[in-house]
Design a protein around this motif. Structure first.
Motif, mmCIF file in Angstrom:
data_model
loop_
_atom_site.group_PDB
_atom_site.id
_atom_site.type_symbol
_atom_site.label_atom_id
_atom_site.label_comp_id
_atom_site.label_asym_id
_atom_site.label_seq_id
_atom_site.Cartn_x
_atom_site.Cartn_y
_atom_site.Cartn_z
ATOM 1 N N ASN A 512 -18.729 -8.617 2.084
ATOM 2 C CA ASN A 512 -19.421 -7.534 1.383
ATOM 3 C C ASN A 512 -20.237 -8.119 0.238
ATOM 4 O OD1 ASN A 512 -18.210 -5.529 2.987
ATOM 5 N ND2 ASN A 512 -16.400 -5.459 1.673
ATOM 6 N N GLY A 513 -21.371 -7.491 -0.063
ATOM 7 C CA GLY A 513 -22.215 -7.944 -1.170
ATOM 8 C C GLY A 513 -23.357 -8.836 -0.737
ATOM 9 N N PHE A 514 -23.458 -9.111 0.584
ATOM 10 C CA PHE A 514 -24.509 -9.974 1.118
ATOM 11 C C PHE A 514 -25.485 -9.161 1.970
ATOM 12 C CE2 PHE A 514 -21.466 -13.103 -0.052
ATOM 13 C CZ PHE A 514 -22.097 -14.349 -0.082
ATOM 14 N N ALA A 515 -26.764 -9.584 1.934
ATOM 15 C CA ALA A 515 -27.773 -9.050 2.854
ATOM 16 C C ALA A 515 -28.474 -10.237 3.508
ATOM 17 C CB ALA A 515 -28.781 -8.174 2.110
ATOM 18 N N PHE A 536 -26.500 -9.725 -3.320
ATOM 19 C CA PHE A 536 -27.050 -8.668 -4.172
ATOM 20 C C PHE A 536 -25.968 -7.900 -4.924
ATOM 21 C CE2 PHE A 536 -26.154 -6.556 -0.168
ATOM 22 C CZ PHE A 536 -25.542 -5.386 -0.580
ATOM 23 N N GLY A 537 -24.688 -8.027 -4.474
ATOM 24 C CA GLY A 537 -23.639 -7.213 -5.086
ATOM 25 C C GLY A 537 -22.327 -7.953 -5.192
ATOM 26 N N ASP A 538 -21.287 -7.253 -5.631
ATOM 27 C CA ASP A 538 -19.953 -7.846 -5.757
ATOM 28 C C ASP A 538 -19.443 -8.264 -4.379
ATOM 29 O OD1 ASP A 538 -19.850 -7.548 -8.503
ATOM 30 O OD2 ASP A 538 -19.002 -5.531 -8.400
ATOM 31 N N VAL A 539 -18.790 -9.437 -4.337
ATOM 32 C CA VAL A 539 -18.413 -10.063 -3.065
ATOM 33 C C VAL A 539 -16.936 -9.851 -2.771
ATOM 34 C CG1 VAL A 539 -18.268 -12.255 -1.805
ATOM 35 C CG2 VAL A 539 -20.214 -11.812 -3.339
#
Length: 766
Positions: A512-515, A536-539
């Motif tokens: 989570n947190g990846f694009a 882009f966000g918390d991992v």
């Protein structure tokens, strides 16, 4: 006010250069066709920048492999092992060039490649120049002049880009004792003067000299070399407009030096070092123009127009509009080509995409900033400003970015979370149960990703084959790899990673947190391109990522199967990282996700787990004053990732292209049971650091270079192992290639690994 660009991606918007080079190396396309592909890319790049409105467009920023190697060829800095030999075989100058980069093994010749290392603190690799005492330089290749003339014939006036003489020497390596590379400056300078003479004959107006070493710590002799060089250039060419480009850091203690050189334009990086603007302005004399590096050339986030406009206004207020230029912070080779190529919303959602800018968009941002400073900005420019501010506000408040559970877990970390249960000597006793022989053989992890394997993955992603069919194909390929490793008698096996794309992208796709982009390719070295994930966000880790295939492979053999993971620092370094929180915070989040995976692998019966950290060294800040802070959190992140297992589980790490001398104690603090490193191109020189330090844990010095297609003989590997044994106790030594084998072909891989296993057996019998 003018705009300039320092360099543009040279791989082509669809990686045309990569494909053409690889086809040429495989004899599947002609020399003429390869040259045409290069010419097409150059022309497209120049035309794009001209149409966008860039005033000062670069030439000689194109390269078939590496810009530093280009300069070595241009200056005749060709190691004797190549000199004339390949040309006498009827090959072209370009074949000589590729041989220097990749080695040469045909027609009865067996010539090793030149060393390769990281370009400052980026993930780009350059070919290291080789220097000898009293070395003579001469103009060997006229590429710099030819490409300027080529652009001029198209009606596009450019500024040739050269690596400055001092930085070029400092990028190289002394290959014999008794001199310092900077001592060669008087021998090298005449070649620069020759090039400039030829350019001026073609009516060149501006020349860009890249001198990034002005943002590093310099010796007195190196500082004196800068003064000598630019005084001599100015004396020879009093009317030449010299652009001195610095980037990746601030000038700091080199401020007085840089601002007193006889140059016309000074470029500074205000993305990495915005705090330097006032001090630079105060130090400038009243003749030098200041180029403001405002648009981030190393990351993919949109420029904050409001912040940039404030910095420009600040500069104009003190220098006047005529003495201020606008530019990206550095060359744009470190970012993908064009965001417009991202049409797959599944990979890159519209919400995330609105926050991004690739190279083409960054060029547009530079021009938009200039347009917004006009007395009456156009409606188009004002609309772009409005959209820029909206994207900034959206990113600040997006629900996609923040995860309180992740933040709480980071805040709850305590000291024992970053320590193994016992120290290495006690662990080593328990790990004897692994029953491994002396000179244990293994590989770094990946096996060749053939076109067939890549096609399976592509078909699975586009829905052409079912997940069941895909799994069956991967299982068959994995089983073949395991069986073959058993046949050649490797000691510690790997599953081959056939299900994986890139060593960072594969993990990012499951966190989570990846694009991810579809076409966001960036050159890593030569024809090797990577598609960095976007953090882009918390991992966090929603599920196990590698257990399925590792456990399957282990079920096929009685030998030990290594679990293969990418470490938190490398995932951070090789991604485009969010810039709205400290990098250390993001790294710690990744470390916790990898820790969960390590624990799950151990539960699945995997007793040897490798956490690759090839990027630890490249993450070092450029100035030593800033090193310790980085090393503190980077080493801690690795230890957090590695410390959730029992003493009996052996933790490996892998590093490549690293000078370890100055951080060897930090490497030891990582406390991996086994470290594997790249040493073959340097002929085991890197081991000296481990020997002098008396590195306590086990170590696998690479015995052959996987970045070259040549297959070394057993005797060559035995020779390297004997050199290793001379400085490292043999009880600590492992035997392995320099790096993963994903980019190599199966034929050369099989031949090389068979030789490697036999070399290890010969060492055991000595």
């Amino acid at each position: 006010m003018l705009t300039q660009n320092l360099g543009y991606p040279r791989i082509g918007s669809q990686r045309e250069l990569k494909k053409s080079c690889e086809n040429y190396w495989a004899a599947q396309t002609t020399y003429k066709n390869l040259l045409q592909v290069g010419k097409n890319i150059r022309h497209e790049n120049w035309q794009l920048q001209k149409e966008a409105g860039i005033d000062i467009i670069p030439s000689n920023d194109f390269s078939f492999y590496d810009q530093v190697l280009d300069h070595s060829l241009s200056f005749g800095a060709i190691p004797k092992r190549y000199n004339e030999v390949i040309l006498k075989k009827g090959n072209t100058e370009l074949d000589l060039y590729f041989a220097m980069a990749r080695g040469y093994q045909k027609e009865g010749l067996d010539i090793v490649a030149m060393e390769m290392t990281k370009w400052f603190d980026t993930n780009y690799h350059y070919i290291v120049p080789e220097f000898y005492k009293d070395q003579h330089f001469k103009l060997f290749s006229t590429k710099i002049i030819d490409e300027y003339y080529e652009a001029k014939q198209l009606g596009i006036v450019t500024k040739p880009v050269l690596i400055g003489p001092v930085s070029y020497l400092l990028l190289g390596k002394e290959k014999e004792a008794g001199f310092e590379k900077i001592d060669l400056i008087k021998n090298l300078l005449p070649v620069y003067l020759d090039i400039l003479t030829r350019l001026i004959a073609l009516e060149v107006e501006y020349v860009q000299f890249d001198e990034p070493f002005l943002t590093l710590d310099l010796t007195v002799k190196e500082q004196q070399a800068f003064t000598f060089v630019y005084k001599e250039i100015r004396k020879a060419f009093p009317h030449l407009k010299i652009i001195l480009a610095t980037y990746f850091e601030g000038l700091e203690n080199n401020l007085a030096l840089a601002t007193t050189l006889p140059i016309s334009i000074l470029h500074i990086d205000l993305v990495r070092a915005p705090q330097q603007l006032n001090t630079v302005i105060e130090a400038l004399n009243d003749q030098i123009i200041l180029s403001l590096g405002l648009v981030d050339g190393r990351n993919i986030w949109k420029n904050d127009f409001e912040q940039s406009l404030n910095l420009i206004a600040q500069a104009i207020a003190q220098l006047g509009e005529d003495r201020v230029w606008i530019a990206p912070s550095c060359s744009l080779i470190h970012v993908p080509v064009d965001l417009a190529n991202e049409t797959n919303e599944k990979n890159l959602t519209p919400e995330v995409k609105q926050w991004l800018a690739f190279a083409k968009q960054k060029i547009e941002e530079v021009v938009t900033l200039k347009n917004l400073l006009e007395n009456q900005p156009s409606a188009i420019a004002l609309k772009k400003l409005e959209l820029n501010q909206l994207a900034k506000q959206n990113r600040a408040t997006s629900q996609l970015i923040h995860n309180q559970l992740v933040k709480n877990r980071v805040a709850a970390i305590v000291e024992k979370d970053s320590s193994r249960i016992n120290k290495f000597p006690e662990r080593k006793i328990k790990q004897q149960a692994l029953n491994l022989p002396a000179y244990t053989t293994t590989t770094i992890g990946s096996f060749p990703q053939t076109p067939e394997v890549r096609s399976w993955r592509a078909k699975f992603k586009n829905g052409s084959i079912s997940s069941e069919a895909y799994d069956e194909l991967i299982a068959t390929e994995t089983a073949k790899a395991v069986k073959w490793q058993e046949e050649i008698d490797l000691d510690v096996l790997v599953h081959g990673e056939f299900e994986r794309n890139d060593m960072v992208e594969y993990f990012g796709e499951q966190l989570n947190g990846f694009a991810f982009s579809k076409n966001g390719w960036v050159q890593s070295y030569g024809s090797r391109c990577v598609k960095p994930p976007i953090i882009f966000g918390d991992v966090s880790r929603p599920h196990a990522m590698t257990v399925k295939w590792t456990a399957y492979a282990q079920s096929l053999t009685s030998k030990h199967m290594k679990g293969m993971l990418t470490g938190p620092v490398t995932i951070l370094q090789w991604s485009f990282v969010r810039n709205d929180q400290p990098r250390s915070e993001t790294c710690t989040q990744i470390a916790l996700a990898i820790r969960d995976e390590v624990v799950d692998l151990e539960k699945a019966g995997i007793k040897i787990i490798q956490i690759d950290e090839p990027a630890i060294r490249e993450g070092l800040p450029l100035r030593k004053l800033d090193w310790q802070n980085y090393l503190n959190w980077a080493v801690k992140a690795f230890r957090i990732a590695a410390s959730g297992v029992q003493d009996e589980t052996q933790i490996h790490t892998h590093m490549c292209y690293s000078e370890f001398n100055d951080i060897i104690h930090n490497i030891a603090e990582m406390d991996a049971d086994v470290i594997t490193i790249e040493t073959s191109r340097s002929q085991m020189e890197l081991l000296d650091a481990f020997a002098n330090f008396k590195y306590p844990n086990e170590i696998g010095p690479g015995v052959y270079d996987i970045h070259s297609p040549r297959v070394p003989k057993r005797a060559e590997m035995v020779h390297l192992l004997k050199k290793a044994k001379a400085v490292i106790p043999e009880a600590q030594l492992w035997v392995n290639p320099d790096c993963g084998l994903k980019t190599r072909g199966w034929d050369e891989t099989k031949r090389a690994l068979i030789e490697m296993v036999e070399a290890a057996k010969e060492m055991r019998n000595n």
